[in-house]
Scaffold this active site. Structure first.
Site, PDB file in Angstrom:
ATOM      1  N   VAL A  83       2.658   3.577  -3.289  1.00 53.34           N
ATOM      2  CA  VAL A  83       2.088   4.698  -4.055  1.00 53.34           C
ATOM      3  C   VAL A  83       1.337   5.600  -3.079  1.00 53.34           C
ATOM      4  CG1 VAL A  83       0.544   5.395  -5.930  1.00 53.34           C
ATOM      5  CG2 VAL A  83       1.746   3.203  -6.064  1.00 53.34           C
TER       6      VAL A  83
ATOM      7  N   GLU B 171      15.803  15.242  -3.034  1.00 54.32           N
ATOM      8  CA  GLU B 171      17.123  14.647  -2.759  1.00 54.32           C
ATOM      9  C   GLU B 171      18.204  15.562  -3.322  1.00 54.32           C
ATOM     10  OE1 GLU B 171      17.582  11.598  -1.352  1.00 54.32           O
ATOM     11  OE2 GLU B 171      15.424  11.184  -1.206  1.00 54.32           O
TER      12      GLU B 171
ATOM     13  N   GLU C  53       0.818  -1.224   0.000  1.00 59.38           N
ATOM     14  CA  GLU C  53       0.000   0.000   0.000  1.00 59.38           C
ATOM     15  C   GLU C  53       0.848   1.269   0.000  1.00 59.38           C
ATOM     16  OE1 GLU C  53      -3.678   0.446   0.067  1.00 59.38           O
ATOM     17  OE2 GLU C  53      -2.706   2.297  -0.565  1.00 59.38           O
TER      18      GLU C  53
ATOM     19  N   LYS D 157       5.204   4.651  -9.913  1.00 56.25           N
ATOM     20  CA  LYS D 157       3.917   4.616  -9.195  1.00 56.25           C
ATOM     21  C   LYS D 157       2.750   4.464 -10.182  1.00 56.25           C
ATOM     22  CE  LYS D 157       5.714   7.426  -5.422  1.00 56.25           C
ATOM     23  NZ  LYS D 157       5.932   8.818  -4.995  1.00 56.25           N
TER      24      LYS D 157
END
Ligand SMILES: NC(=O)c1ccc[n+]([C@@H]2O[C@H](COP(=O)([O-])OP(=O)(O)OC[C@H]3O[C@@H](n4cnc5c(N)ncnc54)[C@H](OP(=O)(O)O)[C@@H]3O)[C@@H](O)[C@H]2O)c1
Length: 430
Positions: free
Chosen positions: A133, A190, A130, A205
């Site tokens: 995404v 990042e 779960e 995703k």
């Protein structure tokens, strides 16, 4: 309550720490529903001496994966290492050892979903993802189970917080570099942001969502992907002038029996529910033939939001094991749909073309559009220099192949300095 269900945690980083916190705190609701307490028995890390800012008993930490995989008392393994190297090997080993697995790893599920789901099925154990995404936003279970009575017509969403943050800042007047710098300073991006800004995270995703929504295997490589780095403040300004906002949109729909799966910057009307999704938030919009339109909204990243979904999966895995109904989370991909080539996709477009500011130029460009069956719905022209103008065209829905051919020809016209921007426009219902 004396019975315990033992968990092995692989990784104690951002998500792992959240999982530790949520499992360690008193949760009577979960314990009552399960008839057992969840307990983290072992935690695999790289560096046991690292300061974690949590009261984790030292004896729980190990650098030896066998202390988790070979422990017969551990029933559920939670993989929150990430990537497709060690994580993939350990997930396969845990499944092979008959453990249920919970993972938050989108790269693993989008790149090797078939392999790990088949391993879970052949072992008769559960594999839950779960959190892969939308982090804490419930979307996998709703798509897989709660919307099972529907034929899903379209899944569309904002599934990457970094790019949504950057685009939101650009709406507030920043340029792309400034916006990205701030995202990095606030921890939303990042140091190497390419996985996010190039659309790869969103593509992984989208592959997972499309596989479930349309019951057909979709990998990251099947998703047509463009990132946001070419979006300029002028595009954002023109979008606003025309009544749109620019979002990195994930889109999956069935079109003439083929899957149309894409991630790219998209202009959506300001009054569309997804336009209101700002900063690092995520939202997924689902259209089912029975239920109509649904929108799932929330924080698409972060320690506790992600752990919220991981622990819910642990709860489901534990319940399956107690009810001896394990393995029902197997692959739902019974279809093998083909993919729609991007040239055959029909969209409306926003185009920004720089051209000479003199009579007859627009007519020349319009002729090329006409020759390629590209029909224009509106034109804005602005002077940007002594002899140069910026022309914004909005098109009706056209085949992308036709548009590309027209733009190649237009870029070669002697009166045109360049095609500066090409952004698809999603106008809501089709
Ligand atoms: N962060 C989020 O908001 C978020 C949201 C949704 C999904 N996810 C997914 O969740 C997963 C974990 O992300 P994260 O942000 O928590 O990552 P992270 O902060 O980098 O943590 C990774 C953890 O894995 C451990 N690790 C790395 N390589 C290892 C190895 N070879 N052997 C043993 N342990 C190893 C590290 O150990 P040390 O601590 O000892 O270095 C660390 O504890 C990823 O798949 C990510 O895509 C993350």
């Amino acid at each position: 309550m004396s019975e315990e269900i033992n968990i092995g945690l692989l990784g104690l980083g951002t998500v792992g720490r959240g999982v530790f916190q949520l499992v360690s705190r008193d949760n009577r609701v979960m314990a009552n529903r399960l008839g057992a307490e969840l307990r983290i028995k072992r935690i695999l890390v790289q560096d046991p001496a690292k300061e974690r800012g949590l009261p984790v008993p030292r004896e729980l930490l190990t650098t030896d994966y066998r202390a988790v995989i070979d422990d017969p008392e551990i029933e559920i393994v939670v993989e929150v290492i990430g990537g497709t190297g060690v994580a993939r090997r350990l997930v396969m080993s845990a499944l092979g050892a008959g453990k249920s697995v919970v993972t938050a790893n989108k790269e693993l599920m989008a790149g090797h979903g078939q392999e790990v789901l088949a391993a879970a099925e052949s072992q008769g154990v559960g594999l839950f993802f779960e959190a892969a995404v939308g982090a804490g936003i419930p979307i996998i279970h709703p798509l897989k189970e709660l919307l099972v009575a529907n034929r899903v017509q379209r899944v569309m969403g904002i599934v990457n917080g970094t790019t949504n943050f950057v685009l939101s800042r650009m709406e507030a007047g920043y340029d792309y570099r400034e916006a990205l710098k701030e995202a990095q300073a606030l921890g939303f991006a990042e140091r190497d942001p390419s996985y996010d800004v190039d659309g790869k995270d969103a593509a992984a995703k989208t592959a997972i969502l499309a596989s479930i929504a349309f019951n057909s295997r979709v990998g990251s490589g099947d998703v047509y992907t463009e990132g946001i780095s070419a979006i300029t403040p002028r595009d954002i300004m023109y979008a606003r002038e025309l009544g749109y906002v620019v979002k990195l949109l994930a889109l999956a729909k069935l079109s003439e029996g083929a899957l149309d799966v894409r991630v790219h910057p998209t202009m959506i009307p300001v009054d569309h529910p997804l336009a209101a999704v700002k900063e690092a938030f995520n939202a997924i919009f689902v259209e089912g033939d029975a239920v109509g339109e649904l929108m799932f909204f929330g924080q698409g990243a972060g320690s506790l939001p992600t752990a919220s979904a991981v622990v819910a999966d642990v709860f489901l895995a534990a319940r399956e094991r107690r009810r001896s109904s394990v393995g029902q989370s197997a692959c739902t991909c019974f279809n093998s749909l083909k993919f729609m080539p991007i040239e055959q996709v029909r969209s409306s477009f926003y185009l920004l073309i720089e051209a000479m500011d003199r009579p007859g130029v627009l007519a020349k460009i319009a002729k090329v559009f006409g020759d390629h069956q590209v029909s224009v719905s509106s034109v804005i022209q602005k002077e940007i220099g002594a002899q140069t103008a910026e022309v914004v065209f909005m098109t009706h829905r056209v085949f992308e192949g036709h548009l590309r051919a027209a733009l190649t020809e237009i870029a070669g016209l002697d009166v045109v300095s360049g095609v500066r921007s090409v952004i698809r426009v999603e106008a809501g219902k089709e």
